[in-house]
Write an enzyme that holds these catalytic residues in place. Structure first.
Site, PDB file in Angstrom:
ATOM      1  N   GLY A 291       0.835  -1.195   0.000  1.00 26.21           N
ATOM      2  CA  GLY A 291       0.000   0.000   0.000  1.00 26.21           C
ATOM      3  C   GLY A 291       0.869   1.243   0.000  1.00 26.21           C
ATOM      4  O   GLY A 291       1.745   1.413   0.863  1.00 26.21           O
TER       5      GLY A 291
ATOM      6  N   GLY B  49      -0.460   4.428   0.017  1.00 26.60           N
ATOM      7  CA  GLY B  49      -1.207   5.584   0.515  1.00 26.60           C
ATOM      8  C   GLY B  49      -0.497   6.152   1.737  1.00 26.60           C
ATOM      9  O   GLY B  49       0.662   5.812   2.030  1.00 26.60           O
TER      10      GLY B  49
ATOM     11  N   ALA C 272      -0.878   5.708   4.962  1.00 29.84           N
ATOM     12  CA  ALA C 272      -0.494   4.784   6.034  1.00 29.84           C
ATOM     13  C   ALA C 272       0.748   3.995   5.638  1.00 29.84           C
ATOM     14  O   ALA C 272       1.690   3.849   6.432  1.00 29.84           O
ATOM     15  CB  ALA C 272      -1.660   3.845   6.361  1.00 29.84           C
ATOM     16  N   GLY C 273       0.761   3.497   4.402  1.00 25.57           N
ATOM     17  CA  GLY C 273       1.900   2.698   3.949  1.00 25.57           C
ATOM     18  C   GLY C 273       3.168   3.536   3.901  1.00 25.57           C
ATOM     19  O   GLY C 273       4.243   3.094   4.336  1.00 25.57           O
TER      20      GLY C 273
ATOM     21  N   PHE D 188     -15.305  20.815  12.501  1.00 24.23           N
ATOM     22  CA  PHE D 188     -15.794  19.618  11.812  1.00 24.23           C
ATOM     23  C   PHE D 188     -16.863  18.972  12.687  1.00 24.23           C
ATOM     24  O   PHE D 188     -16.950  19.241  13.883  1.00 24.23           O
ATOM     25  CB  PHE D 188     -14.619  18.648  11.588  1.00 24.23           C
ATOM     26  CG  PHE D 188     -14.217  18.488  10.148  1.00 24.23           C
ATOM     27  CD1 PHE D 188     -14.063  19.581   9.317  1.00 24.23           C
ATOM     28  CD2 PHE D 188     -13.975  17.217   9.618  1.00 24.23           C
ATOM     29  CE1 PHE D 188     -13.678  19.422   7.988  1.00 24.23           C
ATOM     30  CE2 PHE D 188     -13.588  17.048   8.296  1.00 24.23           C
ATOM     31  CZ  PHE D 188     -13.444  18.148   7.482  1.00 24.23           C
TER      32      PHE D 188
ATOM     33  N   GLN E   2     -19.463   3.882   7.075  1.00 30.44           N
ATOM     34  CA  GLN E   2     -19.848   5.295   7.137  1.00 30.44           C
ATOM     35  C   GLN E   2     -20.455   5.747   5.813  1.00 30.44           C
ATOM     36  O   GLN E   2     -19.850   5.575   4.753  1.00 30.44           O
ATOM     37  CB  GLN E   2     -18.625   6.148   7.447  1.00 30.44           C
ATOM     38  CG  GLN E   2     -18.964   7.633   7.511  1.00 30.44           C
ATOM     39  CD  GLN E   2     -17.921   8.403   8.291  1.00 30.44           C
ATOM     40  OE1 GLN E   2     -16.865   8.754   7.775  1.00 30.44           O
ATOM     41  NE2 GLN E   2     -18.194   8.636   9.556  1.00 30.44           N
TER      42      GLN E   2
ATOM     43  N   HIS F 260     -21.406   9.065   4.001  1.00 30.27           N
ATOM     44  CA  HIS F 260     -21.161  10.504   4.124  1.00 30.27           C
ATOM     45  C   HIS F 260     -22.439  11.232   3.751  1.00 30.27           C
ATOM     46  O   HIS F 260     -23.092  10.889   2.766  1.00 30.27           O
ATOM     47  CB  HIS F 260     -20.015  10.923   3.200  1.00 30.27           C
ATOM     48  CG  HIS F 260     -19.419  12.251   3.557  1.00 30.27           C
ATOM     49  ND1 HIS F 260     -20.078  13.440   3.315  1.00 30.27           N
ATOM     50  CD2 HIS F 260     -18.248  12.570   4.153  1.00 30.27           C
ATOM     51  CE1 HIS F 260     -19.307  14.437   3.753  1.00 30.27           C
ATOM     52  NE2 HIS F 260     -18.203  13.943   4.265  1.00 30.27           N
TER      53      HIS F 260
ATOM     54  N   LEU G 243     -17.279  13.104  -3.400  1.00 31.25           N
ATOM     55  CA  LEU G 243     -17.395  13.703  -2.072  1.00 31.25           C
ATOM     56  C   LEU G 243     -17.504  15.224  -2.128  1.00 31.25           C
ATOM     57  O   LEU G 243     -16.767  15.878  -2.857  1.00 31.25           O
ATOM     58  CB  LEU G 243     -16.167  13.341  -1.241  1.00 31.25           C
ATOM     59  CG  LEU G 243     -16.222  13.908   0.188  1.00 31.25           C
ATOM     60  CD1 LEU G 243     -17.260  13.187   1.013  1.00 31.25           C
ATOM     61  CD2 LEU G 243     -14.871  13.841   0.862  1.00 31.25           C
TER      62      LEU G 243
ATOM     63  N   GLU H  54     -16.960  17.635   4.307  1.00 29.80           N
ATOM     64  CA  GLU H  54     -17.561  18.189   5.513  1.00 29.80           C
ATOM     65  C   GLU H  54     -17.029  19.599   5.781  1.00 29.80           C
ATOM     66  O   GLU H  54     -17.663  20.408   6.461  1.00 29.80           O
ATOM     67  CB  GLU H  54     -17.199  17.271   6.684  1.00 29.80           C
ATOM     68  CG  GLU H  54     -17.896  17.586   7.965  1.00 29.80           C
ATOM     69  CD  GLU H  54     -17.789  16.415   8.933  1.00 29.80           C
ATOM     70  OE1 GLU H  54     -18.001  15.258   8.514  1.00 29.80           O
ATOM     71  OE2 GLU H  54     -17.499  16.659  10.099  1.00 29.80           O
TER      72      GLU H  54
ATOM     73  N   ARG I 115     -21.457  12.553  11.236  1.00 30.01           N
ATOM     74  CA  ARG I 115     -21.910  12.149   9.906  1.00 30.01           C
ATOM     75  C   ARG I 115     -23.111  11.219   9.911  1.00 30.01           C
ATOM     76  O   ARG I 115     -23.983  11.321   9.050  1.00 30.01           O
ATOM     77  CB  ARG I 115     -20.756  11.462   9.194  1.00 30.01           C
ATOM     78  CG  ARG I 115     -19.684  12.451   8.899  1.00 30.01           C
ATOM     79  CD  ARG I 115     -18.510  11.810   8.240  1.00 30.01           C
ATOM     80  NE  ARG I 115     -17.607  12.892   7.882  1.00 30.01           N
ATOM     81  CZ  ARG I 115     -16.415  12.732   7.354  1.00 30.01           C
ATOM     82  NH1 ARG I 115     -15.965  11.527   7.106  1.00 30.01           N
ATOM     83  NH2 ARG I 115     -15.671  13.762   7.057  1.00 30.01           N
TER      84      ARG I 115
ATOM     85  N   HIS J  53     -18.786   5.989   2.309  1.00 31.61           N
ATOM     86  CA  HIS J  53     -17.584   6.817   2.337  1.00 31.61           C
ATOM     87  C   HIS J  53     -16.385   6.142   2.994  1.00 31.61           C
ATOM     88  O   HIS J  53     -15.258   6.308   2.557  1.00 31.61           O
ATOM     89  CB  HIS J  53     -17.902   8.112   3.081  1.00 31.61           C
ATOM     90  CG  HIS J  53     -16.759   9.076   3.159  1.00 31.61           C
ATOM     91  ND1 HIS J  53     -16.101   9.537   2.047  1.00 31.61           N
ATOM     92  CD2 HIS J  53     -16.141   9.663   4.229  1.00 31.61           C
ATOM     93  CE1 HIS J  53     -15.136  10.385   2.417  1.00 31.61           C
ATOM     94  NE2 HIS J  53     -15.131  10.464   3.722  1.00 31.61           N
TER      95      HIS J  53
ATOM     96  N   GLU K 201      -6.863   2.666   6.715  1.00 28.61           N
ATOM     97  CA  GLU K 201      -8.290   2.345   6.642  1.00 28.61           C
ATOM     98  C   GLU K 201      -8.569   0.840   6.607  1.00 28.61           C
ATOM     99  O   GLU K 201      -9.638   0.399   7.018  1.00 28.61           O
ATOM    100  CB  GLU K 201      -8.928   3.041   5.427  1.00 28.61           C
ATOM    101  CG  GLU K 201     -10.443   2.936   5.456  1.00 28.61           C
ATOM    102  CD  GLU K 201     -11.145   3.790   4.419  1.00 28.61           C
ATOM    103  OE1 GLU K 201     -10.552   4.772   3.932  1.00 28.61           O
ATOM    104  OE2 GLU K 201     -12.312   3.468   4.112  1.00 28.61           O
TER     105      GLU K 201
ATOM    106  N   ARG L  72     -16.961   7.184  12.582  1.00 29.70           N
ATOM    107  CA  ARG L  72     -15.713   7.953  12.586  1.00 29.70           C
ATOM    108  C   ARG L  72     -16.009   9.441  12.482  1.00 29.70           C
ATOM    109  O   ARG L  72     -16.871   9.855  11.711  1.00 29.70           O
ATOM    110  CB  ARG L  72     -14.858   7.537  11.397  1.00 29.70           C
ATOM    111  CG  ARG L  72     -13.660   8.439  11.165  1.00 29.70           C
ATOM    112  CD  ARG L  72     -12.799   7.960  10.015  1.00 29.70           C
ATOM    113  NE  ARG L  72     -13.346   8.250   8.710  1.00 29.70           N
ATOM    114  CZ  ARG L  72     -13.142   9.364   8.021  1.00 29.70           C
ATOM    115  NH1 ARG L  72     -12.438  10.346   8.551  1.00 29.70           N
ATOM    116  NH2 ARG L  72     -13.645   9.519   6.818  1.00 29.70           N
TER     117      ARG L  72
ATOM    118  N   SER M  73      -9.389  10.193  10.097  1.00 23.84           N
ATOM    119  CA  SER M  73      -8.846   9.080   9.320  1.00 23.84           C
ATOM    120  C   SER M  73      -7.472   9.416   8.755  1.00 23.84           C
ATOM    121  O   SER M  73      -6.542   8.602   8.823  1.00 23.84           O
ATOM    122  CB  SER M  73      -9.804   8.721   8.203  1.00 23.84           C
ATOM    123  OG  SER M  73      -9.210   7.759   7.387  1.00 23.84           O
ATOM    124  N   LEU M  74      -7.330  10.633   8.218  1.00 20.93           N
ATOM    125  CA  LEU M  74      -5.987  11.044   7.809  1.00 20.93           C
ATOM    126  C   LEU M  74      -5.063  10.958   9.016  1.00 20.93           C
ATOM    127  O   LEU M  74      -3.917  10.519   8.919  1.00 20.93           O
ATOM    128  CB  LEU M  74      -6.009  12.472   7.252  1.00 20.93           C
ATOM    129  CG  LEU M  74      -6.691  12.657   5.888  1.00 20.93           C
ATOM    130  CD1 LEU M  74      -6.614  14.118   5.458  1.00 20.93           C
ATOM    131  CD2 LEU M  74      -6.071  11.771   4.823  1.00 20.93           C
TER     132      LEU M  74
END
Ligand SMILES: Cc1cc2nc3c(=O)[nH]c(=O)nc-3n(C[C@H](O)[C@H](O)[C@H](O)COP(=O)(O)OP(=O)(O)OC[C@H]3O[C@@H](n4cnc5c(N)ncnc54)[C@H](O)[C@@H]3O)c2cc1C
Length: 567
Positions: free
Chosen positions: A13, A15, A17-18, A121, A234, A236, A246, A249, A280, A345, A369, A380, A385-386
């Site tokens: 991955g 992204g 996280a990876g 938020f 979730q 959205h 998207l 928010e 949400r 979402h 994720e 969430r 999440s970021l």
């Protein structure tokens, strides 16, 4: 590429996280390779818009924010299903991880005094979401990508994982296919970190990229890792009517209003104190209720109105949203409200792991994720999440670094897995018949959207479980229209669909079993939260050829007694 390659740690991955895990592993002095089915900066992290949470207290109305308040908001938002010590780690580590990204070059929006700007938020007691206009994910992903390039980290781009390799109950690497050539190879490692992202494409209406199929997550589940809380999906509240792209928010954070077809700002009936900035799950159900009760616009949408913010605010803080609305709905939000409806979402559930990413299977760690740490519980909060990718990506990387030297696979185990993968792909390519993967996929997506959506009930859910079991049967008969080697997306889509059906099955079965309403999981036949029976995590284990085996585990509750969730 040689048939077998070895690294100290394999990260799957590319992204956020990876990449964050890879930086940690490299900085601990180890050899790490990042393998990704798409070029890393095309990962879905780059699509994130609204921001990342940290209790920096930079906002004029947020000076007395603290990590404890962030942890509490997260736990309350989770409807008390989050494991509390882990939500505390998320909140406590947040400022350091965000400031680290700033020091690495992330180009955050700023207040006039030069400090990182923060916006309100949903479900957050303070304006705590740091942002880079409405392109925060893009900023963060490119920043981490630069850090990886600077360190000379090895990348295996456009390699697609087909299975994990296990030996003596331990994950010792993976088999992957090079998408451009169709070549298969095995990668051995002392530790493997999976950061495979979400799986929103299991649903028809989703904000997720086409690549968000969860195929690597499903491969880990098949290799023995349990899936936790998959029924919590979730939806959205605001996705663009028509395409479900998207609409962040952040738009409501900047002061956007929701209005029904009668022109009423209906959130006053659902969350009078916080209105559009309720969490949400609450806003999504409110919008769907307006639509279902006939107060939506024809086709099923409501209006998100930001005209009162004025052109300057819209163009400086929400430029991407304005462009999306103009390009995909033909409306300029400076002059016309945006048509929105709820859509899938985010996957709150995922591979069960601890705060350092360790899954049930030795040698396999998970973060981002695809994992369930669990900090989001049943719902969430936006911006968390970021944050999760940075906090738990680093922790999983640190843990993986500690596993280096702990024994990797023999060449025998890797080459046996490679041969087996070759045989099964050859068998799929030679299969006859008329069943095609795209038909099965579309049916799965519509079953999930119609029966396992925002509002759930026993009979449709039971129908979904049966339908998915039937689709798994049909998937076994899928044959390919393309049996070639390079860029064979008919083959890849067919392999991915097998994984998606596994994840859909667990989601539907978990939702059917859970006879209560909590967070994102709303049962019209059981509309109340039931802590006596259901304050517990769902744990699903893969059973070859059968229904997932479902068990339960206690939620870790330390400082915060579950209360009724009111906004
Ligand atoms: C449109 C959108 C906007 C969002 N906005 C926000 C926001 O403002 N704030 C917030 O906190 N969260 C936001 N989120 C959620 C957040 O962006 C994601 O949860 C997070 O970025 C996921 O990061 P990740 O690293 O776990 O996975 P991803 O970024 O999805 O990366 C997954 C990686 O896994 C690889 N992969 C997957 N399967 C395989 C396989 N079989 N073989 C090889 N590689 C594989 C992919 O190539 C990819 O590199 C948003 C999500 C979406 C969809």
């Amino acid at each position: 590429m040689p048939e077998i390659t070895r690294h100290d740690v394999l990260v799957i991955g590319g992204g956020l996280a990876g990449l964050r895990a890879a930086v940690a592993i490299h900085d601990a002095g180890h050899d790490v390779a990042v393998l990704s089915k798409v070029y890393p900066i095309r990962s879905h992290s780059g699509a994130a818009q609204g921001g990342v949470n940290a209790s920096l207290g930079n906002h004029p109305e947020g000076h007395d924010d603290s990590w404890e308040k962030h942890a509490f908001d997260t736990i309350k938002g989770s409807d008390y299903l989050a494991d509390q010590p882990r939500a505390e780690i998320l909140a406590q580590d947040a400022p350091a991880r965000v400031i680290e990204m700033e020091h690495w070059g992330a180009y955050f929006s700023r207040f006039p005094d030069g400090r990182i700007a923060q916006r309100p938020f949903g479900g957050a007691g303070f304006p705590r979401t740091c942002y880079a206009a409405d392109r925060t994910g893009h900023q963060l992903l490119h920043t981490l990508w630069e850090q990886c390039i600077k360190r000379g980290i090895t990348f295996l781009n456009e390699w697609f994982i087909t299975r994990f390799v296990t030996s003596g109950g331990r994950v010792v690497g993976a088999v992957a296919m090079h998408v451009p050539s169709g070549e298969l190879a095995a990668f051995g490692a002392d530790a493997t970190v999976l950061a495979g992202g979400g799986y929103g494409r299991v649903f028809a209406k989703t904000t997720n990229a086409y690549i968000n199929t969860g195929s690597a997550t499903a491969a880990a589940y098949i290799a023995g890792a349990r899936l936790e809380d998959a029924e919590f999906v979730q939806f959205h509240p605001t996705t663009l009517f028509g395409t479900n792209i998207l609409i962040s928010e952040g738009v409501r954070g900047e002061g956007g209003h929701l209005a029904n077809a009668e022109g009423n700002r209906f959130m006053d009936r659902y969350a009078p104190s916080v209105m559009e900035l309720a969490p949400r799950d609450i806003v999504a159900r409110a919008i769907q209720t307006e639509i279902d009760e006939g107060r939506g616009f024809e086709g099923g949408y409501v209006h998100l109105d930001i005209r009162h913010l004025g052109a300057d605010v819209i163009m400086s803080r929400l430029p991407g949203i304005r462009q999306i609305a103009m390009d995909f709905a033909g409306v300029d939000p400076i002059e016309t409200p945006i048509p929105v409806q709820p859509g899938q979402h985010y996957s709150m559930g995922g591979l069960s792991c601890d705060e350092d990413g360790a899954t049930d299977v030795p040698g396999l760690l998970a973060c981002g994720e695809c994992s369930c740490v669990s900090v989001h519980g049943s719902n969430r909060l936006g911006g968390n999440s970021l944050l999760e990718t940075l906090v738990f990506g680093k922790r999983a990387g640190d843990r993986a670094a500690g596993l280096v030297g702990g024994g990797s696979a023999s060449d025998g185990a890797l080459s046996a897995a490679l041969e087996d993968a070759r045989r099964s792909i050859a068998a799929l390519k030679s299969r006859g018949g008329r069943e095609r993967q795209d038909a099965v996929r579309r049916e799965m997506q519509s079953v999930m959207t119609e029966k396992v959506g925002l509002f759930r009930e026993e009979r449709p859910l039971a129908g979904a479980v049966d339908a998915i079991a039937g689709l798994k049967e049909r998937h076994r008969n899928v044959s390919l229209a393309n049996t070639g080697e390079p860029f064979n997306y008919d083959l890849i889509d067919t392999l991915e669909l097998g994984g998606m059906l596994e994840l859909a099955h667990v989601t539907a079965a978990g939702a059917l079993a859970r006879t209560e309403s909590r967070g994102s999981h709303w049962r019209t036949d059981h509309p109340a939260r039931n802590d006596d029976d259901w304050l517990k995590h769902t744990m699903a284990t893969h059973v070859e050829g059968g229904e997932p085996a479902i068990g339960y585990e206690d939620v870790i509750i330390t400082s915060y007694e579950p209360m009724e969730r009111k906004y």
